[in-house]
Design a protein around this motif. Sequence first.
Motif, short mmCIF file in Angstrom:
data_model
loop_
_atom_site.label_atom_id
_atom_site.label_comp_id
_atom_site.label_asym_id
_atom_site.label_seq_id
_atom_site.Cartn_x
_atom_site.Cartn_y
_atom_site.Cartn_z
N PHE A 113 0.83 -1.21 0.00
CA PHE A 113 0.00 0.00 0.00
C PHE A 113 0.86 1.26 0.00
O PHE A 113 0.52 2.25 -0.64
N ASP A 114 1.99 1.24 0.73
CA ASP A 114 2.86 2.42 0.74
C ASP A 114 3.43 2.67 -0.66
O ASP A 114 3.59 3.81 -1.09
N TYR A 115 3.71 1.58 -1.37
CA TYR A 115 4.21 1.71 -2.74
C TYR A 115 3.15 2.39 -3.62
O TYR A 115 3.44 3.29 -4.40
N LEU A 116 1.88 1.97 -3.45
CA LEU A 116 0.80 2.58 -4.23
C LEU A 116 0.60 4.04 -3.84
O LEU A 116 0.40 4.91 -4.69
N ARG A 117 0.69 4.32 -2.54
CA ARG A 117 0.53 5.72 -2.10
C ARG A 117 1.64 6.58 -2.69
O ARG A 117 1.41 7.71 -3.13
N ASP A 118 2.87 6.03 -2.71
CA ASP A 118 3.99 6.76 -3.32
C ASP A 118 3.73 7.04 -4.79
O ASP A 118 4.10 8.08 -5.32
N ASN A 119 3.10 6.09 -5.46
CA ASN A 119 2.84 6.25 -6.89
C ASN A 119 1.80 7.32 -7.16
O ASN A 119 1.72 7.84 -8.27
N MET A 120 0.96 7.61 -6.16
CA MET A 120 -0.07 8.63 -6.35
C MET A 120 0.41 10.00 -5.88
O MET A 120 -0.30 10.98 -6.03
N ALA A 121 1.62 10.05 -5.28
CA ALA A 121 2.13 11.33 -4.77
C ALA A 121 2.38 12.27 -5.93
O ALA A 121 2.81 11.85 -7.01
N THR A 122 2.13 13.58 -5.70
CA THR A 122 2.29 14.54 -6.80
C THR A 122 3.59 15.32 -6.63
O THR A 122 3.88 16.23 -7.37
N ASN A 123 4.35 14.95 -5.58
CA ASN A 123 5.53 15.73 -5.25
C ASN A 123 6.56 14.78 -4.66
O ASN A 123 6.20 13.92 -3.84
N LEU A 124 7.82 14.92 -5.03
CA LEU A 124 8.85 13.97 -4.57
C LEU A 124 9.00 13.95 -3.04
O LEU A 124 9.43 12.96 -2.47
N ASN A 125 8.65 15.06 -2.38
CA ASN A 125 8.78 15.08 -0.91
C ASN A 125 7.71 14.22 -0.23
O ASN A 125 7.78 13.96 0.95
N ASN A 126 6.69 13.83 -1.01
CA ASN A 126 5.61 13.04 -0.42
C ASN A 126 5.79 11.55 -0.64
O ASN A 126 4.84 10.78 -0.55
N ILE A 127 7.03 11.15 -0.93
CA ILE A 127 7.28 9.73 -1.17
C ILE A 127 7.94 9.11 0.06
O ILE A 127 8.84 9.70 0.64
N MET A 128 7.43 7.93 0.48
CA MET A 128 7.94 7.31 1.71
C MET A 128 9.10 6.35 1.43
O MET A 128 10.12 6.38 2.09
N GLN A 129 8.89 5.45 0.46
CA GLN A 129 9.90 4.41 0.23
C GLN A 129 11.08 4.99 -0.55
O GLN A 129 10.92 5.93 -1.31
N ARG A 130 12.27 4.37 -0.33
CA ARG A 130 13.43 4.91 -1.05
C ARG A 130 14.08 3.83 -1.90
O ARG A 130 15.27 3.58 -1.84
N GLY A 131 13.25 3.14 -2.68
CA GLY A 131 13.81 2.13 -3.59
C GLY A 131 13.62 0.73 -3.06
O GLY A 131 13.22 0.51 -1.91
#
Length: 513
Positions: A113-131
């Motif tokens: 789910f975190d991966y999906l949430r990251d994919n919907m983020a509109t801004n790089l600062n709103n991404i949780m996972q780092r690879g």
Amino acid sequence: REASKRVLNMRHFDVQLVGGIVLHQGRIAEMRTGEGKTLVATLPAYLNALSGKGVHIVTVNDYLAKRDAEWMGKVFRFLGMKVGCILPNMSFADKKEAYAADVTYCTNNELGFDYLRDNMATNLNNIMQRGHNFAIVDEVDSFLIDEARTPLFISAPAERSGEIYATVQRFTKTLRPDDYVIDEKDKHIYLSEQGVEKAERFFRLDNLGDAENADLSGKINNALRANFIMARDQDYIVENGEVVIVDEFTGRKMAGRRYSEGLHQAIEAKEGVKVEHESKTLATITFQNYFRLYKKLSGMTGTAMTESQEFQEIYSLDVVEIPTNKPMIRIDNHDLVYKTEAAKYNALINQVMECHEKGQPVLVGTVSIEKSEVLSKLLKSRGIKHEVLNAKFHEKEAEIVAQAGKFGAVTIATNMAGRGTDIMLGGNSEFLAKAAMRRKGYSEEMIVEATGFAETDDEEILAARKEYAELESSFKESIKEEAEKVREAGGLYIIGTERHDSRRIDNQLRGRS
């Protein structure tokens, strides 16, 4: 190994080092239940985290993720690493920090789910996972094979009222068996010719097959499935006015998950509970595709050999069987086959009674909640005291399983309830000590702290830890005698009431002994 010995007083066995090497090579280590997979994961995790790219250790549930992050985290911290733990309902900032740690403990659902949430983020600062550098998946078979095609959805409500479902449900109630055709094996169901005529009369249509009636036609098919294929207390349960899905593999409640494409609404209409809004999918991924994102993937489980070909074909992972630390002494008997179900249950109850009379603990594995309740009734009628463990009693799960090895205990469980909790012969001192702490008036939060591994200088917590340690060691002493009695009676006796769809799940049940 040295760090683990100093910090946890647990020294890896040689076979555990071999397991660690196999994981580092990006393969699957098949290790029997109880061989210490949790400790094995620390080896490749530390080595691969040195690259600074982060390692994910994926566990079966939140309880294990939290426990392992605190317990094994001590070793990583001693070696100068940061450890994170991902739990549901955590804030964005906490999650981001946990993903930034060298080693992160998490569950497969949260990761996906975190991966999906990251994919919907509109801004790089709103991404949780780092690879996706390296993942060690515990119980790898249950994620990569049983649930491989389970899609994770992030959805938003769509505009539509629930009235149409109630209308379709009323129509379904008017049907007779010859109005529909059912294919039991593939779980398909559809209206027969006269059923279609009935539908056209009921909904005042010229032709149900027309393109503009496609939506209604789909809803009718869902209602048919809900009424004639999906069974209450087997596929789902109704709790507090909600339809909760039961996982067909583990018998656990899947709170918050819903069937897609209107089937859930059809079941809600059938059970007469509030029909929730339909939803439209914004992002989706399956576990199979998610885990293939990792540069290196490895896994541990007690039972993977039976599926080794599948692992090879889909994930290019090979399975290596790790020998047990001590020789295997469990006795595996052949299946017994009966002509009728009544004869089978009769023999089963007699077998339980025979073991019970000499004090040998028995664990009976069933395939569904319904069957565990049938057995429970039969045992009651013979006056045998027993515990029932299924999706309905999810909260007490670990406690019931922990005491399944007590002298004379009888436990009925849906096949894989209570994974990850050790069954100790004579009873589990850890859980007895927790119960004693409750009786002394300690709060649940305090008991968690007292049995936890987090570092602290809080006087109250330290005092509670001391008390807990004293209680546990006194229970350990009293259990020793009982454990000896259980060994003389023949150890834990496990009965599988029927074969599961997957041979692996049968093996897991055996592995409890």
